[in-house]
Design an enzyme around this catalytic site. Structure first.
Site, PDB file in Angstrom:
ATOM      1  N   GLU A 226     -31.535  33.192  10.732  1.00  0.00           N
ATOM      2  CA  GLU A 226     -31.189  34.173  11.750  1.00  0.00           C
ATOM      3  C   GLU A 226     -32.467  34.731  12.358  1.00  0.00           C
ATOM      4  O   GLU A 226     -33.289  35.326  11.654  1.00  0.00           O
ATOM      5  CB  GLU A 226     -30.348  35.308  11.147  1.00  0.00           C
ATOM      6  CG  GLU A 226     -29.807  36.265  12.198  1.00  0.00           C
ATOM      7  CD  GLU A 226     -28.914  37.328  11.593  1.00  0.00           C
ATOM      8  OE1 GLU A 226     -28.489  38.234  12.349  1.00  0.00           O
ATOM      9  OE2 GLU A 226     -28.639  37.267  10.385  1.00  0.00           O
ATOM     10  N   LEU A 227     -32.654  34.563  13.636  1.00  0.00           N
ATOM     11  CA  LEU A 227     -33.907  34.874  14.313  1.00  0.00           C
ATOM     12  C   LEU A 227     -34.315  36.333  14.111  1.00  0.00           C
ATOM     13  O   LEU A 227     -33.530  37.249  14.401  1.00  0.00           O
ATOM     14  CB  LEU A 227     -33.774  34.558  15.808  1.00  0.00           C
ATOM     15  CG  LEU A 227     -35.017  34.816  16.668  1.00  0.00           C
ATOM     16  CD1 LEU A 227     -36.164  33.910  16.247  1.00  0.00           C
ATOM     17  CD2 LEU A 227     -34.680  34.616  18.131  1.00  0.00           C
ATOM     18  N   ASP A 228     -35.552  36.541  13.659  1.00  0.00           N
ATOM     19  CA  ASP A 228     -36.166  37.868  13.514  1.00  0.00           C
ATOM     20  C   ASP A 228     -35.330  38.814  12.650  1.00  0.00           C
ATOM     21  O   ASP A 228     -35.359  40.027  12.839  1.00  0.00           O
ATOM     22  CB  ASP A 228     -36.402  38.506  14.892  1.00  0.00           C
ATOM     23  CG  ASP A 228     -37.478  37.779  15.679  1.00  0.00           C
ATOM     24  OD1 ASP A 228     -38.378  37.196  15.051  1.00  0.00           O
ATOM     25  OD2 ASP A 228     -37.413  37.790  16.918  1.00  0.00           O
ATOM     26  N   ALA A 229     -34.578  38.261  11.711  1.00  0.00           N
ATOM     27  CA  ALA A 229     -33.713  39.096  10.874  1.00  0.00           C
ATOM     28  C   ALA A 229     -33.952  38.860   9.391  1.00  0.00           C
ATOM     29  O   ALA A 229     -33.122  39.221   8.562  1.00  0.00           O
ATOM     30  CB  ALA A 229     -32.251  38.837  11.208  1.00  0.00           C
TER      31      ALA A 229
END
Length: 284
Positions: A226-229
């Site tokens: 999950e992008l940037d998470a």
């Protein structure tokens, strides 16, 4: 070698006697504990601990410590990692066009603030090759677009295997790393500004300036699908005012990115970060 230590990171369901069991394992084998820290997440029902001891005088050879401890940890339902202080991790730094984090990491490694070898620099642009040449670090230019991403990521994985890389640091690498790549190489630390999710995409400082923000920041985290998470390792902020122009916000933001990324990488290299779920405990 006489000052070498072993570090155990452990998480398991919380229960009575855990500290005594772990400490007794080290004591009964002649170990001297020099650092011990623990945390209980009552909401998750988890016990988390970092314990470090001297190898000098320890009765078990290194290759037997893991199997011996596994006999104790298995009934506890524990997850654990074992690290040795004299093992020097090999780092690959990934960059695009911005050089501030790259320079900072190289300087800190050369100043012996980080116990690691920077073995490789990978970039989707050729702009920063002169920096790699200046410090005699191997540089590989791997251009990436939406059409060639699978084959280019395969080349990146081949390089990580060839150079025996332990950790990838995304030092302002302005490309999305795919979930497939992360599943094959999960040890990745990323740095970005802390304007998310309010100011996503390009030119976040310009849009933050237009909104008159009063605080800017930076976040370093492990990369996940999950992008940037991913689990956050380190963050910091600095106040800005109406007197600051866009250039001031960018300058202050770069300063934060340098410091926050360096802290996160150093904490990882010192085996002070324990990940559970999408959270971390950082034993400082």
């Amino acid at each position: 070698m006489s000052n070498s230590t072993a570090t155990l990171l452990i998480s398991c369901p919380d229960q009575r006697g855990l500290v005594a069991k772990i400490a007794n394992f080290i004591y009964s084998n002649g170990g001297n504990i020099i650092h011990a820290d623990q945390h209980t997440d009552f909401a998750a029902g988890l016990f988390l601990s970092r314990i470090e001891w001297q190898l000098k005088g320890f009765n078990l050879p290194r290759e037997l410590i893991g199997p011996a401890f596994n006999a104790i940890s298995h009934p506890l339902g524990a997850k654990w990692e074992l690290h040795f202080s004299d093992t020097v991790p090999r780092i690959a730094i990934w960059v695009s066009r911005q050089d501030h984090c790259l320079y900072d990491l190289i300087w800190r490694q050369r100043a012996q603030e980080m116990s690691a070898e920077i073995s490789l620099i990978i970039s989707n642009h050729a702009n920063l090759k002169p920096i790699a040449d200046q410090f005699s670090i191997d540089f590989h230019h791997i251009p990436i677009n939406k059409d060639n991403k699978p084959e280019q990521e395969a080349k990146q994985l081949e390089l990580l295997q060839k150079y025996k890389i332990d950790l990838v640091v995304l030092a302002k690498y302005m490309q999305i790393v795919t979930p497939d790549f992360i599943s094959k190489f999960p040890q990745i630390i990323n740095i970005h500004h802390s304007f998310l999710p309010a100011f996503v995409g390009a030119n976040p400082y310009h849009r933050a300036f237009e909104r008159g923000v009063k605080v800017i920041g930076a976040t370093a985290h492990y990369a996940t699908a999950e992008l940037d998470a991913g689990p956050i390792i380190e963050q910091d902020v600095v106040r800005v005012s109406h007197r600051d122009e866009v250039e001031d916000l960018i300058r202050k933001g770069k300063d934060l990115e340098r410091v926050v990324l360096a802290r996160a990488v150093r904490l990882h290299l010192q085996n002070r970060v324990l990940v559970y779920g999408n959270r971390t405990v950082v034993f400082e």
